[in-house]
Write an enzyme that holds these catalytic residues in place. Structure first.
Site, short mmCIF file in Angstrom:
data_model
loop_
_atom_site.label_atom_id
_atom_site.label_comp_id
_atom_site.label_asym_id
_atom_site.label_seq_id
_atom_site.Cartn_x
_atom_site.Cartn_y
_atom_site.Cartn_z
N SER A 33 0.82 -1.21 0.00
CA SER A 33 0.00 0.00 0.00
C SER A 33 0.85 1.26 0.00
O SER A 33 0.59 2.20 -0.77
CB SER A 33 -0.94 0.00 1.21
N LYS A 49 10.20 2.10 7.57
CA LYS A 49 10.27 2.54 8.96
C LYS A 49 10.56 1.34 9.86
O LYS A 49 9.95 0.28 9.69
CB LYS A 49 8.98 3.22 9.39
N GLY A 74 6.77 10.93 7.24
CA GLY A 74 5.73 11.95 7.32
C GLY A 74 4.40 11.39 7.74
O GLY A 74 4.21 10.17 7.77
N LYS A 101 7.09 5.53 16.54
CA LYS A 101 5.70 5.99 16.49
C LYS A 101 4.72 4.83 16.36
O LYS A 101 3.60 4.90 16.86
CB LYS A 101 5.52 7.00 15.36
#
Length: 325
Positions: A14, A109, A137, A192
């Site tokens: 995705s 990430k 981002g 995160k």
């Protein structure tokens, strides 16, 4: 400023597909490299990737292929693969003769593994001569693919490279900023997802919005702790980048985030051990958690949110690590 004459995106999930769609807004020669021949043909003929993005239409000129032999011919190569596949994928690129003339933009990430390290540190060994930057981002893949407004941070030790990439990806609806702090951007991008698991758990426990806002502040502090231990955060203002605070807020507040969704479903589960054993969807925060504990132990860091999430997740699937929390 010069534009890249062609752009490759390596990774057909995705996020990779949405980044290819983004790149195609400014470049007429963008090719998505992926392993699945059926999806490659679907993108070529139907301009969709239904498995990952539903019926969202992709740019008409976007190309797709499974032939890695030609990836060396692209000036910019965007890496958008799951973190567990990073090392093997970079080694595979080496076998396909990419040269120091290929600029790399890492959108993956997490952390490299065996041993645990930042991607930038692993690249010093695997591809030490390639110009390299990092993309982080607040970007939900489906919104990027729909060409909705968004932003990102581009970080590189060579600020000219960061500026060139930013120039090539920016538009009226997609804004970028640049930084030389590659450490903080990588740490934030990995952590995160762990904090999003905690956000989902809190949501399931009906902790309220005050608690979630408090989580954001505490999470930023823990990002800074690990970043400083790894040599980042030379400027306190780096914490305010879109790729740090923006990505953290989005990931923690959106049930469109796989990590928040995972945390929420874990929180409401009556049999957490069974839930964790049977949960098959890739959750990057779960993967990163196993690795960041190595860094916490190595640098003797106090990161209570990470430890709390580990106590919720790891004892059921990795009992040997439970004592580290």
């Amino acid at each position: 400023m010069n534009k890249f004459k062609n752009i490759a995106v390596y990774g057909g999930g995705s996020f990779g597909t949405s980044l290819a769609s983004l790149a195609a807004q400014n470049c007429n020669n963008v090719t998505l490299f992926l392993r699945d021949e059926a999806i490659a043909k679907e993108i070529l003929h139907n301009k969709t990737n239904v498995k990952y993005l539903g019926d969202i239409k992709l740019p008409a000129h976007l190309q797709a292929t499974t032939n890695l032999d030609i990836i060396k011919d692209f000036e910019l190569i965007i890496i958008a693969l799951p973190s567990y596949a990073f090392d093997d994928s970079i080694k595979l690129l080496k076998t396909h003769s990419i040269s120091k003339d290929n600029t790399l933009l890492i959108a993956t990430k997490g952390f490299a593994r065996n041993p645990t390290a930042l991607f930038s540190d692993r690249l010093k060994t695997l591809l030490p001569y390639n110009p390299t930057a990092f993309f982080v981002g607040p970007n939900l893949a489906k919104e990027l693919a729909k060409n909705l407004p968004a932003s990102a941070s581009i970080a590189s030790l060579d600020i000219d490279i960061a500026n060139k990439i930013a120039y090539n990806l920016s538009s009226k609806i997609f804004t970028t900023n640049v930084s030389s702090d590659i450490v903080t951007l990588q740490v934030a991008g990995a952590l995160k997802n762990i904090f999003a698991i905690k956000s989902g758990i809190d949501l399931a426990r009906k902790q309220g919005e005050n608690a979630r806002a408090t989580l954001i502040v505490a999470a930023l502090k823990e990002i800074a702790i690990l970043s400083k231990a790894l040599g980042g955060m030379q400027k306190n203002s780096d914490i305010l980048l879109e790729g740090v605070v923006g990505d953290l807020v989005l990931t923690c507040y959106s049930l469109g985030s796989r990590n928040t969704k995972f945390g929420y479903e874990l929180g409401i589960s009556s049999d957490k051990q069974k839930f964790l054993q049977e949960y098959k969807e890739l959750v990057e925060g779960r993967e990163a958690l196993k690795l960041v504990l190595d860094l916490i132990k190595k640098y003797n860091l106090h990161m209570p949110i990470i430890s709390e999430v580990a106590s919720c997740v790891i004892p059921y699937v990795m009992p040997a690590f439970a004592g580290m929390t």
